[in-house]
Design an enzyme around this catalytic site. Structure first.
Site, short mmCIF file in Angstrom:
data_model
loop_
_atom_site.label_atom_id
_atom_site.label_comp_id
_atom_site.label_asym_id
_atom_site.label_seq_id
_atom_site.Cartn_x
_atom_site.Cartn_y
_atom_site.Cartn_z
N GLU A 119 7.50 -6.25 -10.50
CA GLU A 119 8.95 -6.41 -10.36
C GLU A 119 9.74 -5.53 -11.34
O GLU A 119 9.70 -5.76 -12.55
CB GLU A 119 9.35 -7.87 -10.58
CG GLU A 119 10.83 -8.11 -10.33
CD GLU A 119 11.19 -9.57 -10.22
OE1 GLU A 119 12.20 -9.88 -9.57
OE2 GLU A 119 10.46 -10.42 -10.78
N GLU A 163 16.96 -16.17 -4.95
CA GLU A 163 16.72 -16.49 -6.36
C GLU A 163 18.05 -16.35 -7.10
O GLU A 163 18.34 -15.31 -7.68
CB GLU A 163 15.65 -15.56 -6.94
CG GLU A 163 15.22 -15.96 -8.34
CD GLU A 163 14.28 -14.94 -8.96
OE1 GLU A 163 13.27 -15.36 -9.55
OE2 GLU A 163 14.56 -13.72 -8.87
#
Length: 256
Positions: free
Chosen positions: A138, A236
């Site tokens: 990520e 998220e």
């Protein structure tokens, strides 16, 4: 436009104050059929399995145990954590493990840290082989949320994954983070869509609902729908309105 990919809800972010069973119930009520969470090691995995089965849900992703991948001295510890995380993911029928890579090391060239990441992920790929689990690294933003983090831009993340050259090592493209780090998100994500194993989404600025801020998520999702991507986009964010209403609105986008 109908979407071949699906939404998932990060219950730790969107519904983090609630017990797992109640959080998964609310995700189901909002019309979304998958959820994800951060660490598996600090949760009751049986409780998660029971909630998943009770509401006929799917677990889209969770995180691997994390230590730095840009420091060779911690690689063995990272790989040990990955072995445990693969076993946990398999026990949950979860096919995606999310990994951060660590903070940049002062005084060490980016080239050396980049190569350390590639080498570490090649060793990780051997553990993933045949497991049914994909590891996604990520990139994050350093301007607002993660000062000092090594991997900031998607182009470097894609370059690393190309060098690792394994189908079970990909990128999680967090649209919120990349809007801050580089912008131009539709072009950047569609150009390398085959290297993306998971998405995250939040409004910017503020990391709230997808309908708040400067990002046109309906257009972004329509662009993704025109590609070959058929995985999940994890919601998220930290809601400022009623959580279920916000989730239900996004769920309706995937029905139209």
């Amino acid at each position: 436009m109908a979407h071949s990919f699906r939404p998932s809800v990060c219950i730790d972010a969107v519904l983090g104050e609630l017990p797992v069973d109640e959080a998964v119930h609310l995700v189901s009520d909002a019309g979304i059929r998958a959820f994800e969470f951060w660490g598996w090691w600090d949760k009751d995995l049986e409780e998660i399995r029971v909630a998943r089965d009770r509401f006929q849900m799917q677990i889209s992703a969770c995180c691997t145990k994390f230590v730095s991948l840009v420091d060779p001295s911690t690689r063995a510890q990272y790989l040990d954590g990955l072995r445990e995380s693969i076993a946990a993911a398999q026990s949950l029928e979860c096919r995606t493990l999310i990994s951060q890579v660590g903070d940049a090391r002062p005084g060490v060239s980016r080239e050396e840290q980049h190569q350390c990441l590639v080498d570490g992920l090649k060793e990780a790929a051997a553990l993933l082989d045949g497991s049914g689990v994909t590891l996604v690294i990520e990139p994050l933003n350093e301007l607002v949320d993660h000062a000092g983090y090594y991997l900031i831009r998607s182009d470097e993340a894609f370059e690393i994954v190309r060098k690792v050259d394994h189908p079970s090592v990909k990128v999680v493209f967090d649209i919120y983070h990349q809007q801050i780090s580089e912008g131009n998100v539709i072009t950047n994500l569609t150009r390398d869509i085959d290297l993306i194993g998971h998405f995250h989404a939040a409004g910017n600025p503020g990391r709230h609902e997808l309908t708040v801020g400067e990002l046109n998520y309906r257009a972004i999702f329509d662009a993704i729908a025109k590609t070959s991507y058929d995985g999940f986009v994890g919601l998220e964010y930290w809601p400022i309105g009623d959580p279920v209403s916000g989730l239900a609105e996004v769920a309706r986008w995937f029905e139209s």
